[in-house]
Design a protein around this motif. Sequence first.
Motif, mmCIF file in Angstrom:
data_model
loop_
_atom_site.group_PDB
_atom_site.id
_atom_site.type_symbol
_atom_site.label_atom_id
_atom_site.label_comp_id
_atom_site.label_asym_id
_atom_site.label_seq_id
_atom_site.Cartn_x
_atom_site.Cartn_y
_atom_site.Cartn_z
ATOM 1 N N GLN A 176 35.677 66.002 -3.812
ATOM 2 C CA GLN A 176 35.714 65.188 -5.028
ATOM 3 C C GLN A 176 34.380 64.485 -5.279
ATOM 4 O O GLN A 176 33.845 64.508 -6.395
ATOM 5 C CB GLN A 176 36.831 64.135 -4.929
ATOM 6 C CG GLN A 176 38.228 64.696 -4.772
ATOM 7 C CD GLN A 176 38.643 64.814 -3.316
ATOM 8 O OE1 GLN A 176 37.889 65.279 -2.478
ATOM 9 N NE2 GLN A 176 39.871 64.389 -3.026
ATOM 10 N N GLY A 177 33.853 63.849 -4.247
ATOM 11 C CA GLY A 177 32.626 63.080 -4.417
ATOM 12 C C GLY A 177 31.383 63.914 -4.589
ATOM 13 O O GLY A 177 30.319 63.385 -4.935
ATOM 14 N N LYS A 178 31.499 65.219 -4.389
ATOM 15 C CA LYS A 178 30.358 66.114 -4.522
ATOM 16 C C LYS A 178 30.387 66.922 -5.813
ATOM 17 O O LYS A 178 29.499 67.752 -6.028
ATOM 18 C CB LYS A 178 30.327 67.095 -3.337
ATOM 19 C CG LYS A 178 30.094 66.426 -1.989
ATOM 20 C CD LYS A 178 28.680 65.899 -1.850
ATOM 21 C CE LYS A 178 28.388 65.433 -0.431
ATOM 22 N NZ LYS A 178 26.982 65.011 -0.262
ATOM 23 N N ASN A 179 31.375 66.712 -6.670
ATOM 24 C CA ASN A 179 31.540 67.597 -7.821
ATOM 25 C C ASN A 179 31.731 66.882 -9.146
ATOM 26 O O ASN A 179 32.221 67.486 -10.098
ATOM 27 C CB ASN A 179 32.700 68.563 -7.562
ATOM 28 C CG ASN A 179 32.278 69.727 -6.684
ATOM 29 O OD1 ASN A 179 31.664 70.673 -7.162
ATOM 30 N ND2 ASN A 179 32.591 69.650 -5.399
ATOM 31 N N PHE A 180 31.331 65.621 -9.241
ATOM 32 C CA PHE A 180 31.352 64.980 -10.553
ATOM 33 C C PHE A 180 30.407 65.724 -11.494
ATOM 34 O O PHE A 180 29.290 66.097 -11.109
ATOM 35 C CB PHE A 180 30.916 63.516 -10.431
ATOM 36 C CG PHE A 180 32.036 62.576 -10.087
ATOM 37 C CD1 PHE A 180 32.589 61.747 -11.047
ATOM 38 C CD2 PHE A 180 32.546 62.522 -8.794
ATOM 39 C CE1 PHE A 180 33.623 60.880 -10.737
ATOM 40 C CE2 PHE A 180 33.575 61.663 -8.467
ATOM 41 C CZ PHE A 180 34.131 60.842 -9.434
ATOM 42 N N ASP A 181 30.850 65.950 -12.711
ATOM 43 C CA ASP A 181 30.010 66.630 -13.705
ATOM 44 C C ASP A 181 28.648 65.953 -13.812
ATOM 45 O O ASP A 181 28.552 64.718 -13.880
ATOM 46 C CB ASP A 181 30.678 66.615 -15.082
ATOM 47 C CG ASP A 181 31.801 67.626 -15.208
ATOM 48 O OD1 ASP A 181 31.995 68.436 -14.285
ATOM 49 O OD2 ASP A 181 32.497 67.589 -16.253
ATOM 50 N N ARG A 182 27.596 66.792 -13.805
ATOM 51 C CA ARG A 182 26.216 66.351 -14.057
ATOM 52 C C ARG A 182 25.777 65.220 -13.123
ATOM 53 O O ARG A 182 24.961 64.374 -13.500
ATOM 54 C CB ARG A 182 26.063 65.922 -15.526
ATOM 55 C CG ARG A 182 26.312 67.059 -16.511
ATOM 56 C CD ARG A 182 26.340 66.600 -17.945
ATOM 57 N NE ARG A 182 27.480 65.725 -18.203
ATOM 58 C CZ ARG A 182 28.715 66.150 -18.436
ATOM 59 N NH1 ARG A 182 28.978 67.441 -18.441
ATOM 60 N NH2 ARG A 182 29.691 65.291 -18.651
#
Length: 286
Positions: A176-182
């Motif tokens: 989760q913490g590695k895949n926030f948009d942009r």
Amino acid sequence: MRLLSYLVNDKPYYGAATAGGVVNLTGRIGHLYPDLKSLIAGDGLEAARKAVAGQAADHALDDLVLLPPIPAPEKLWCIGVNYKDRNAEYKDNSDLPKYPSLFVRNPSSVVGSGQPIEKPKISEQLDYEGELVIVIGKQGRHIPRDKAWEHIFGLTLCNEGSVRDWLHHGKFNVTQGKNFDRSGSIGPWIVTSDDNDPRGPHDIVTRINGEVRQQDSTERLMFPFDFLIHYLSTFATLKPGDMIATGTPTGAGARFTPPRWLKPGDVVEVESSGIGLLCNTVIEEA
């Protein structure tokens, strides 16, 4: 060569960065290789060299909207805790890892050089992680270490942006913490292996608003490039255009007391002397 992907009037192109600017390869060899990933897969580097030879630049670099060099890799692997001293930063008295830590990112989580990266409105803990990135050039499975170098097309740079308070929402994952948009970036281009030997050594430095926060060399990697390719290919077929972010040095914002999170207006620079400069400004998520 320095190969890159970009937009002009919202249309995607790829090209080669030269001393005079950027030569448009889409217009010259796009009928053979529609994008940079297909050029890599089709062993089209020599065709690209011939297309660039003697040509004036079609664009000024500063006029372009840069994309990640491979806008849609099939796999974007990320290696954690790979530089010496990184394990000690966790202060958990654990032994050095026997195998690489590994996670994946979605293409939508990264932008190109010069494009804004976003601090998510749901968190104040956006952090930076400067990294060198391997770009795979030749497909392979169960690749021996002594053959691994043959599978590297080139290298690029990454700010592997992390939203720290979202890294441990689950029991055993950081996805989760590695895949926030942009939230991160890759670029500005791929420097091909014939112009920058991946065996290195390669330096890496990360600056925030001009202040050096991270600085190291691939000579201090616990799991070098050839080992990573061997290891990953044990369970997954590596394909042309796949990317491997090889880990970040000590000095990320979370490791300061108090932590030094990124905020809107901050400028993040990741640089390696053999590759170039990846630069992005932080904005607040709309």
